[in-house]
Design an enzyme around this catalytic site. Sequence first.
Site, PDB file in Angstrom:
ATOM      1  N   GLU A 234       0.818  -1.213   0.000  1.00  0.00           N
ATOM      2  CA  GLU A 234       0.000   0.000   0.000  1.00  0.00           C
ATOM      3  C   GLU A 234       0.852   1.264   0.000  1.00  0.00           C
ATOM      4  OE1 GLU A 234      -4.021  -1.546   2.175  1.00  0.00           O
ATOM      5  OE2 GLU A 234      -2.318  -1.120   3.475  1.00  0.00           O
TER       6      GLU A 234
ATOM      7  N   GLU B 106      -7.362  -7.553  -0.065  1.00  0.00           N
ATOM      8  CA  GLU B 106      -7.712  -7.481   1.356  1.00  0.00           C
ATOM      9  C   GLU B 106      -9.209  -7.229   1.471  1.00  0.00           C
ATOM     10  OE1 GLU B 106      -5.382  -4.729   3.618  1.00  0.00           O
ATOM     11  OE2 GLU B 106      -3.482  -5.750   3.199  1.00  0.00           O
TER      12      GLU B 106
END
Length: 679
Positions: A208, A291
Amino acid sequence: MAWKGRGRIFVVLFCTLSLWAFFPVLAPLPALSSSSGVSSSESHSSKAGFRSFRISDDMFWKDNQQFQIIGGDLHYFRVLPQYWEDRLLRAKALGLNTIQTYVPWNLHEPQPRSWVFEDIADIESFLKLAHELELLVMLRVGPYICAEWDLGGFPAWLLAIEPTLKLRSSDRAFLQLVERWWDVLLPKVVPYLYKNGGPVIMVQIENEFGSYGYDQPYLRHLVALSRRHLGQDVILYTTDGGSQDTLMRGTIPGNDVFAAVDFSTGENPWPIFELQRKFNAQGKSPRLSAEFYTGWLTHWGERNAETGAEFTARELQNILSRNASVVLYMAHGGTNFGFYNGANIAQSDSDYKPDLTSYDYDAPIKEDGDVENLKFRAIRSVIAKHSRALLPPMPSNNERSGYGTVKVSKVASLFEVLHALHDPAEVVEKQRPVAMELVGQMFGFLLYTSEYPGKQKEILLSIPKVHDRAQVFVSCAADKNQRNPTYVGVIERWSNRELLIPNLECPSDIRLLVLVENMGRVNYGPYLYDRKGILSDVRLDGDVLQHWRMLPISFRNLSNLLLDDLITQVADSRAAVTSGKAGPGFYEARLTIDQGARVKDTFISFDGWNKGVVFVNDFNLGRYWPSAGPQCTLYVPAPLLHAGVNVVVILELEAPHPELVLEFVDRPDFTCGSQSRLP
């Protein structure tokens, strides 16, 4: 895993001790059968040549068959090795075909060039076991992982390097250390790549990054390093939030690196998957939610985060029904054993929120492996509709035992045994206080001491910057024993305040003692560089106090410390306890399990205690803080216990249970505290 919205929008946000000091009682994982393992000699067998995992036509292909990833995160470092197989089998029973796991750098290199790949850090045995159980693996090698793990997985000793490193950047000094780490890690991964007969189908670069910065040279360097070790045909991937900005900054165009996305559960996934396509090469964008949040993290002082089972299952159905792939975060959360929990920062450096010891995450497989819950059944039901194979039968829960009430004994203040908790050779003297990392204390506690002339009045103490919690004491400098210094109060990072020090009638100088607790380093966001300890001058009535000694506190072999009677029952210590006087002290309980009885999982209830750390048979179980809540109990896996006498050592920082008892119960409890202790 990033700290982002779920339901409501959140703000985007001891290394000198060996790993053995944190996980000393773990038995080595039994060797797996040679038939199930993957050795380097097998990596180029003719049989392995028929194996392939690739991307084309916007789909995943396994051995030339279209493949839908139905995966889940399960972190080997949050589960005792003796339970890896149990948890993986439960993941299979949920319907998963793939396991995703991070690799925390700090676990494997706790000190520079000191490599640890045994016990809970034995990643190769974990990969072998996944392969034996016919589970694929998506490996998230970092070097930054977030994961609600201390410093996002970076070793704390990086913070001791001068000049200061720029973490997560193309800073050459930082990259050299990443290269050294990956030169050790990635060759271990090679035999476990799918093309070589192993379970690893994809390897994630960074984590990320688009939510953190923009540094393409850094990301491209990581890609080049990965390719050098893993080859040109392994699938590398990035994971970023599903927005134009995060994908623009976190993806790596032109390097054939697959860009996956994550987003809050409940968001419409289809516009995000369309956006994902723009950041992948044509035909190279299978829809993947890397996710899919089954729950959420919880900080001390908050209500325990929970997500409805029906809601979670409905959103999962929405993704799987159109042949998109998904990875549950988390399938099984596990536990932040020892001092490895992370923390978050919201608006400012002082808006500090440390994570619980439990990483249950309200996942379908609970912290203790419980699957007899609505969420597990609801998710399993959805996956069963989309799985090509019949799901394994529902497993039963492991047996748990409430061993009952145990009397606490062997009371001593921390100061009574200070001589046994630090090495005089490790004491550091400086004019001004310095960070924990700079004196080699990477986790736990550091005691700062200095002296000042006695004054016939109260004086005002100011420590503007403490990371994270300081307990302040004073004593007469002439008192060499320092067994029971006078408690002054607490200074906390999130509610920093000045303290009024009472006048002491001393024949000479007064000694100031400041015990600072590192409660977990920030793991996400712009405040990632999170040194611990006293990070400012200390002032008395406005004057800077100088000449400091810093004593690293060690918790090695605490049970032996007790057994050798280095901690003794001292009458005035007991008086201090019964009077409710605040102060750090050690307490011992002995849990006896009958010989021949089956040892079972249990939970220690700390309801009635305040704040501290607990060790079970020399294993650092983690922090407790029921006065802040919500976690009341700490999970004790059965492999930590044995028939006969089990020694439990508690470092209580404030005041113990008034009846000096400890309760072993058969279920977790997340109802403690006022949920208002922290901001």
